[in-house]
Every structure is written in C-alpha cells, then in structure tokens.
Design a protein around this motif. Structure first.
Motif, short mmCIF file in Angstrom:
data_model
loop_
_atom_site.label_atom_id
_atom_site.label_comp_id
_atom_site.label_asym_id
_atom_site.label_seq_id
_atom_site.Cartn_x
_atom_site.Cartn_y
_atom_site.Cartn_z
N THR A 1 66.53 71.15 72.52
CA THR A 1 66.69 70.53 71.21
C THR A 1 65.93 69.22 71.19
O THR A 1 66.20 68.32 72.00
N TRP A 2 65.00 69.10 70.26
CA TRP A 2 64.14 67.92 70.14
C TRP A 2 64.30 67.36 68.73
O TRP A 2 64.04 68.06 67.75
N THR A 3 64.70 66.11 68.64
CA THR A 3 64.86 65.44 67.35
C THR A 3 63.88 64.27 67.27
O THR A 3 63.83 63.43 68.18
N ILE A 4 63.11 64.26 66.18
CA ILE A 4 62.01 63.29 66.07
C ILE A 4 62.11 62.59 64.71
O ILE A 4 62.22 63.25 63.66
N HIS A 5 62.06 61.28 64.74
CA HIS A 5 62.09 60.47 63.52
C HIS A 5 60.67 60.04 63.16
O HIS A 5 59.92 59.57 64.01
N LEU A 6 60.32 60.20 61.89
CA LEU A 6 58.99 59.83 61.41
C LEU A 6 58.99 58.39 60.91
O LEU A 6 60.01 57.87 60.45
N LYS A 7 57.80 57.79 60.96
CA LYS A 7 57.61 56.48 60.34
C LYS A 7 57.53 56.67 58.82
O LYS A 7 56.75 57.50 58.34
N PRO A 8 58.30 55.95 58.05
CA PRO A 8 58.13 56.03 56.60
C PRO A 8 56.85 55.31 56.18
O PRO A 8 56.29 54.51 56.94
N GLY A 9 56.38 55.61 54.97
CA GLY A 9 55.22 54.90 54.43
C GLY A 9 53.88 55.40 54.92
O GLY A 9 52.89 54.67 54.87
N ILE A 10 53.80 56.65 55.41
CA ILE A 10 52.52 57.27 55.77
C ILE A 10 52.16 58.24 54.64
O ILE A 10 53.00 59.04 54.21
N ILE B 1 60.45 78.85 69.24
CA ILE B 1 61.19 78.19 68.16
C ILE B 1 62.19 79.17 67.57
O ILE B 1 61.82 80.27 67.14
N GLN B 2 63.43 78.81 67.55
CA GLN B 2 64.49 79.73 67.13
C GLN B 2 64.25 80.21 65.69
O GLN B 2 64.08 79.42 64.78
N ILE C 1 63.65 70.33 66.17
CA ILE C 1 63.10 71.57 66.70
C ILE C 1 64.08 72.10 67.73
O ILE C 1 64.46 71.38 68.66
N LYS C 2 64.49 73.36 67.56
CA LYS C 2 65.37 74.01 68.52
C LYS C 2 64.65 75.20 69.13
O LYS C 2 64.05 76.00 68.41
N LEU C 3 64.73 75.31 70.45
CA LEU C 3 63.99 76.32 71.20
C LEU C 3 64.93 77.29 71.90
O LEU C 3 66.06 76.93 72.23
#
Length: 637
Positions: free
Chosen positions: A117-126, A187-188, A223-225
């Motif tokens: 399980t991979w959790t990723i936060h994006l930068k806002p304002g792109i 990827i599940q 993302i869950k694998l």
C-alpha cells in the motif's frame, strides 16, 4: 541548425547545411510543422528574437514515433516526453549513487502493508499548460470531475490524473507496448478491468473504480498492490511513461493524441515534422522551480555545477530543436560547424579523429569543447525469435544452433572495428550500474570460439547435405538466417562483420534492411528471425533488463518471446523481495539460464562519448533516462 521558416540567407558552410536544407525541402510536402501543436497555445509569449533566445540544438540518429506516454516505447520519443509530462518522482540530476526525489509529489510515499500500500500526497498549485481541450465541452454522463474551464482559468493537476494515466496502459484499444510493465506491478483490480473491456471488445471503462488506484482526495493518490513491490518508487519516477496526462486532452484529440502532448512539464511541443524536426519551447506558465541537486562530496564537477546554478529558476533555456539525422557524417559535421550544441554520442566512425586514445583531440579542446565519457547502463544484443521454425525452440538441436551462432560472432572484432573500442564485452543481459550486475562474472556469452561452434553444428546435424558448401537443417532443408538491419552506413559495417562470421560457420545469411520504427513493429509482432538492437536501463534495478526474458512479457519487452517456467519463477521471486544476497543469488541463476538457452546474445555494454560546445553549461548525461534540458544553460560570450 535552422528551423522551418527561418532558413538563414547565408552560403552553405558545410555538407551538413546542404544536407539539412535538402532534407527540409524533401519533407515539406508532407510535413505538418507549419501548424503548431495544440499544446503550444500560449507559447507565443515565450518566443524571443533569434539574438536573445537560448536555443539547445542537437540531433537524434533514429526517428521518434510520437508523444503519448501510453503508446511509445522507443528511447527517442521517451527523450521528448519527460520534458513535457511529469511523474510523481524524479532522479536527482547530480546525485551518485542515484537518488529519487519528489517532483509533483509533496514528499516520499507513505508505505504500509509490506510494500503493498503506497499513499502519495501531491503538491497543490501545479497546472497543465493551457490547451483548447480544457475549454471544450465534456461528456456530462462521465463521472470524470473535469469541467469546461472559463477563459483564463487554469487546469490544476490532481490525484485523479495519475489514476487515469495509469489506467490508460490497461486500455486494450490503446494497445500500449509497455502495458506488461504496468501489469507486473499487480495493481489491485486493474487486470480484471482490462479483461472486462477485452471481453466486451470496447475501450476501458475509466469511470469504474478499482481498489488499487484511488484518489482519496484532490491531492492524495493511493496505490494498492497484490504483492509487495519494494522498488515501486523507481517506477513512479518515470516521467517518460508515468507522467500525468489529462483525460480531457486525450478525449478531445482522440487518435491524434500522439501529436498533441499536453503536460505540466517545463517544455511544450511547438513544431513537429515526423522523422525530421522537433521543436519545443519553454513552458511560459511553468511553476516556480529552482535548481537543486545533491552531488557527492567528492564529485568536483557536480559540486561546481551546483555552485554555478543553485537557486536559478528552471528551465534556463528557451527552446530545444532536435533534427533527425540518420547518417553519421552530416550529424557530426553539424556539431563541428557549431550548428549543434551537443553531440549526443560521438558517431563511431569519428571516434579515432575526435578521441584519439579516448582523450579529446587537441584541436577540439582548443575550441573549448568538453568530453563526457561514460560506461552506461545499456547493452547491444541480438535476439532470436523463439517461435521461429529455424532458430526458435527448446530442443537440444535448436539450443545448439543458437549457442553456435553466439560462439561464432566475433564481438571483440565488433568492438575494435565497428565500435572503435567504445564498449566492453557483456556477460549477461544485466547492465552496469544496476543491481545484479557483477563485473567479475564470466559466462559463455562473451566467448568467440568458431571451432567449438562448428563442432556443435556438426554434432546436432547442421551439415552440408546437398554439397553446395552451405550447412542445411537436420531434416535436409536449407539453413538460411534472415537478419534484420537498417539502411545506413553504420549498419552496413555490422552486416559485413556478421557476413564474415557466418561464412566461417558455412551458414547462409540474408540481410533485409528497413527503417528502425518499422523493424521494431515487426519484431514485436514476432515477424523477425533475429535482429541486433539496444536497450538502456530506466532505473537502478537490474531486474528491468530481465523483462526481455520473462514469459508474460512476450511480444512486449520480451522481444524474443522466450518462455521458460524456471526463469519465470526466478523473476517473480525477485520482484517481491528486497535487495539482498538472496536476490543476488537469483540474479546469478537467471544469468546462467540466459547463457544456457541463448534466446538473446548480449554483445556489449557501451561507452557513450558526449561532446558539448563551450557555451553549453551544466550538461551531464543522466545515468537513467535522457532528462536534462531544464538543467542546462546556453552562455555565449
């Protein structure tokens, strides 16, 4: 090198200029470069006069295929796309050993459940570069959150864009050449979604949610694998493939999406003449991003680059012009005549002139040129089509034929005569600078032993049965090898060397030339018997190269269509365990299986010699991928 509509009114100074003009005129009837790509909306604000613009000019020796990440696999297209699209992560430009850093992500992933399980936060304002697709009406029946933007409103990058971009690889109507890479991630729910689309003979239903790809909120991707993937971070650092693509753009342009790349990256496609000329402009609305890098303390060159550029806003150049020049002479002359700023790989034919003794020639050094010579994480290899009735198969006689061919190829002569000493013998498909590579490992892969090769052929029945001087198949039918090649002078040198090697084995050979993109299509379709090609690593994981031997990748990366359960079991075990002595032992077994069955004859690992003009500042060949435009500057006095 002049772009379309900007040919200088000066006499030709070299064969290179004459060649370029003839090429441009010859292609004018079918080129569509006069019509800027849709993604160039707003680029005009970035156009400068010829005197003030900083333009990086260089050449590809092989043509691109297009600019949709889901539809490309060749290195040349994949050199363009990472400058247009942006993945979640990237490689630090100067760090060695290599280091993955956030790009559009706000930080490194949160990893749980044993790397599943991979959790990723994006930068806002792109934001994506502005494009008509964002202002057009959208399908109101879709659950896609995109809406028509108002004039002047900008389209922000969101987590949903990465969900969509990854799903695209599984869409059977796209036929993504590297889909198997995504399927391997496990990827599940993604494979089940693809099978539903295939059963219904329709496009993927992008609105169907799956457990493995979720936008938890506007800026959070999860993302869950199905299985642990300890090295997923390196996969997510591939802007050339896994950069974010906007759904509205894909739906707006349809089957023309290869011509209209729209991303959040530092450059925008401005002009494109297929197989001839590519122009990109600096993205005028690119976010505030500044030069940062982490060179090793003992890296004097890297430390000097950092001191020179640290804190500078990137990109620093305004425009990139790439010409497709297949023949070495005009490509080399264009650089010598200062029409190109970079010779991205000095052509082998000119190595002895430019680099006597592997040192920069004094006359070039006096002009202020600089040399970078690197043993790169790549390889040149010949694949055998394992489904071909002549060279394919797993019976002892077929294995003996491939091993005999391998033993009969004089790769040391290839290095001396054709490669001009710019390579080292390869022992396996695992390349330098990656896990699993052992410089002390030796195998039959690198041996040249024509006597042993002839003995193998005799033993397994490949003898001259009709008295014409050439070997026949064990059943008495003619033994003829059909070797794919390209119609350029360098390829002809390889053909002559191969002809000599096969003559010594009394094997009849027939060469048939074709443009590289066409040969690649035929290879993926299983229509070539054997062909020599190259591969460069995208990451520091050596398992990536072993995809070329993994059964489920047949027809994709597994160009030889090799299928061996023992090898596949090793490969799958390697995927789920961390780097360790146990994994190194699996690499060793995999390399031994390659040498035993010889579905691929790995010839060499190559040195790359890059020359830069004195005014091109900050260039360093990336170890993985060719992503560097936004880190260099043009500083002419």
């Amino acid at each position: 090198m002049c772009g379309p509509g900007a040919i200088r009114a000066t006499p030709f100074r070299s064969l290179a200029k004459a060649w370029v003009l003839v090429s441009a005129l010859a292609s004018a009837s079918w080129a569509f470069a006069a019509e800027p790509a849709a993604s160039s909306a707003g680029v005009g604000a970035n156009n400068h006069s010829a005197q003030s613009a900083k333009v990086l000019r260089y050449a590809f020796q092989i043509a691109e295929t297009g600019f949709d990440p889901a539809q490309i696999s060749d290195d040349y297209s994949r050199t363009i796309t990472p400058h247009i699209f942006e993945a979640l992560y990237a490689y630090d430009y100067l760090a060695m050993p290599v280091k993955v850093i956030p790009l559009t992500a706000a930080g490194l992933p949160e990893i749980a459940n044993d790397f599943k399980t991979w959790t990723i936060h994006l930068k806002p304002g792109i934001y994506f570069v502005d494009d008509p697709a964002f202002h057009a009406a959208h399908d109101t029946n879709s659950t896609n959150s995109a809406r028509r933007l108002k004039p002047g409103e900008r389209r922000e990058l969101t987590a949903e864009d990465y969900v969509y971009s990854l799903k695209r690889f599984a869409d059977p109507t796209i036929n993504a050449p590297l889909y198997a890479n995504v399927e391997e991630l496990g990827i599940q729910g993604l494979l089940a979604l693809r099978k539903q689309a295939m059963a219904a003979k329709r496009a993927l239903n992008y609105d169907t949610p799956i457990e493995g790809l979720k936008a938890l909120d506007r800026y959070t991707l999860q993302i869950k694998l199905n299985q642990p993937r300890p090295r997923l971070l390196e996969t997510l650092a591939a802007s050339d493939l896994y950069g974010a693509v906007a759904r509205e753009v894909v739906e707006f342009y349809g089957d023309r999406i290869m011509e209209h790349p729209v991303g959040t990256g530092p450059f925008v496609l401005s002009q494109w003449r297929r197989s001839s000329f590519i122009v990109l402009e600096k993205n005028p609305a690119y976010r505030e991003r500044y030069y940062e890098a982490d060179p090793a303390p003992g890296d004097a060159e890297g430390q000097a680059m950092l001191a020179h550029f640290k804190g500078r806003r990137i990109p620093m150049i305004d425009r990139v012009e790439i010409s497709i020049i297949e023949e070495s002479q005009p490509r080399w002359l264009s650089f010598l005549n200062s029409e190109h700023d970079l010779s991205f790989i000095v052509p082998p034919e000119f190595i002895n002139i430019a680099l006597p003794g592997n040192k920069l020639a004094p006359n070039l050094a006096q002009r202020g040129m600089k040399l970078q010579r690197t043993l790169t994480p790549d390889e040149a290899f010949t694949f055998f089509n394992m489904e071909d009735p002549v060279v394919g198969g797993y019976t002892p006689d077929k294995v003996a034929l491939r091993r005999a061919i391998s033993l009969g190829l004089d790769v040391e002569r290839e290095i001396r005569q054709v490669r001009r000493g710019q390579a080292v013998l390869a022992q396996s498909h695992v390349v330098p600078h990656t896990s699993g590579y052992d410089p002390a490992y030796r195998s039959e892969m690198s041996l040249y032993d024509p006597a042993r090769a002839n003995a193998l052929l005799d033993t397994y029945g490949y003898v001259d049965r009709d008295g014409d001087g050439w070997r026949d198949m064990p059943d008495g039918s003619p033994l003829v090898l059909e070797v794919a090649t390209q119609p350029d002078s360098l390829s002809r040198q390889y053909d002559e060397l191969w002809q000599r090697s096969f003559n010594a084995l009394k094997i009849k050979v027939r060469f048939f030339p074709g443009k590289w993109p066409e040969q690649m299509k035929a290879a993926r379709a299983g229509k070539l018997m054997l062909w020599m090609m190259g591969n460069a690593a995208n990451s520091s994981d050596g398992q990536e190269a072993l995809q070329y031997l993994y059964g489920p990748q047949a027809g994709n990366q597994n160009i030889s269509r090799f299928r061996l359960k023992e090898f596949d079991n090793l490969y799958e075990r390697m995927q789920v365990i961390p780097d360790s002595p146990e994994r190194d032992a699996l690499f060793l077994q995999a390399k031994r299986l390659q040498a035993a069955y010889m579905p691929i004859k790995t010839h060499v690992h190559r040195y790359r010699n890059d020359l830069t003009q004195p005014w091109l500042i900050g260039y360093r060949r990336p170890v993985f991928r060719s992503e560097f435009w936004h880190f260099v500057d043009i500083e002419k006095k």
